[in-house]
Design a protein around this motif. Structure first.
Motif: not given
Length: 356
Positions: A250-275
């Motif tokens: 799957f893909t995470i899409v970064a957007k700002n508070c104005f609901d605009d998609e960002l064109t640069a990276g650098g954000d640290q998304f924390d993904v955890s999966i349990h089951g």
């Protein structure tokens, strides 16, 4: 002066003597102009060194295009107060009052006040920096205009009606709310307003407004380039279903508070999966374009929960619930001749059927 000199922990207490060495004046010029005067003596001991420092300051002022009449280094060293006051006022006109716009500094400043106080119920038109400020209403309107509602409604109903009381309250509010020093005694403003002093004080309000506008622009730009957990989202088949021992995506899409998609990276998304498989470690890739592909693989079938967070907050839609399918020992079976019997030394074939 002290408002600027505080940056270098300096202070003027006596105009006649404190400018004598030239160190205070050189420091003041470097601070308010944001330029260097070059080399000057920071610890002068002799009259010659005092004159040299003040000479450097006077030359810098003239090089900046300011008109100085009847004052030289020796006048500052000898403590000629009136000339020094004139010099300070020239600097205020150049670097503080005339910081915005062209034309007459007085007209520009007055026009700015008119625009700021236009919504307020005060005597109009505003014509000067003396008598029109004696009722305490104009200064009150100006203070409130920087943050409407902080002092009085537009109808001025929060004022007491006593000019001095209202002026004192307004000046104190400006100090508390905007950190604007009380450069003019409210008593003088109400009783014997001095035009140049009042202009200097009012200029501090315009400078604050200008800086506030700059801060707001910078904050807006920061928000535009910053991912907001409330608007970021993820999509892809790996958020709906998965097969055991098979990579899910799957893909995470970064957007700002104005609901605009960002064109640069650098954000640290924390993904955890349990089951049923316990905690599954995903692989998150920053593509540098605001998109973050994620890959994971489970070993057991069952229900899994995918949590995606940014700065400790769930992104939109998180947590996601995924159904993983895979072989079930109770449902899987084998058939063929090899499960019924075999001859020694001969291959016996059978087939395993994996059923989830």
């Amino acid at each position: 002066c002290n408002q600027f000199l505080a940056e270098r922990r300096l202070k003027i207490e006596n105009l006649e003597t404190d400018f004598k060495q030239g160190t205070q004046l050189c420091s003041l010029l470097e601070i308010i102009s944001s330029k260097s005067l070059g080399r000057w003596n920071q610890k002068p001991n002799t009259r010659y060194q005092f004159l040299e420092n003040n000479g450097i300051a006077i030359k810098f002022i003239k090089d900046e295009g300011l008109q100085l009449v009847g004052i030289g280094p020796e006048d500052i060293v000898d403590g000629k107060t009136k000339l020094i006051l004139g010099l300070i006022w020239t600097l205020i006109l150049r670097y503080q009052i005339n910081v915005i716009g062209e034309g007459s500094p007085k007209w520009e400043l007055l026009e700015w006040v008119r625009k700021q106080t236009a919504p307020y119920d005060i005597p109009k038109p505003l014509r000067n920096f003396t008598s029109d400020w004696q009722d305490g209403k104009t200064i009150s309107a100006l203070v409130d205009s920087l943050k409407p509602g902080v002092l009085t409604p537009h109808n001025m109903s929060a004022l007491s009606g006593d000019a001095l009381t209202d002026a004192e309250k307004a000046c104190q509010k400006a100090l508390d709310e905007y950190d604007i020093p009380i450069l003019m005694d409210p008593t003088d403003m109400v009783n014997t307003p001095d035009e140049l002093s009042l202009m200097t004080y009012v200029a501090a309000f315009r400078n604050w407004a200008s800086e506030d506008a700059r801060r707001n622009r910078e904050e807006l730009e920061r928000k535009k380039r910053t991912a907001d957990p409330a608007t970021c989202y993820a999509h892809g088949p790996g958020l709906e279903k998965a097969d055991t021992f098979t990579p899910a995506h799957f893909t995470i899409v970064a957007k700002n508070c104005f609901d605009d998609e960002l064109t640069a990276g650098g954000d640290q998304f924390d993904v955890s999966i349990h089951g049923p498989d316990g905690s599954v470690k995903p692989k998150v890739t920053d593509q540098g374009n605001g998109k973050y592909p994620v890959e994971y693989q489970v070993a057991k079938g069952g229900d899994y929960t995918v949590n995606i967070k940014l700065h400790g907050q769930d992104i939109k839609g998180s947590p996601y619930h995924v159904k993983a399918s895979g072989p079930n020992a109770g449902h899987s079976y084998a058939d063929g001749p090899g499960v019924k019997g075999a001859r020694a030394g001969q291959d016996a074939a059978f087939k395993i059927h994996s059923v989830d």
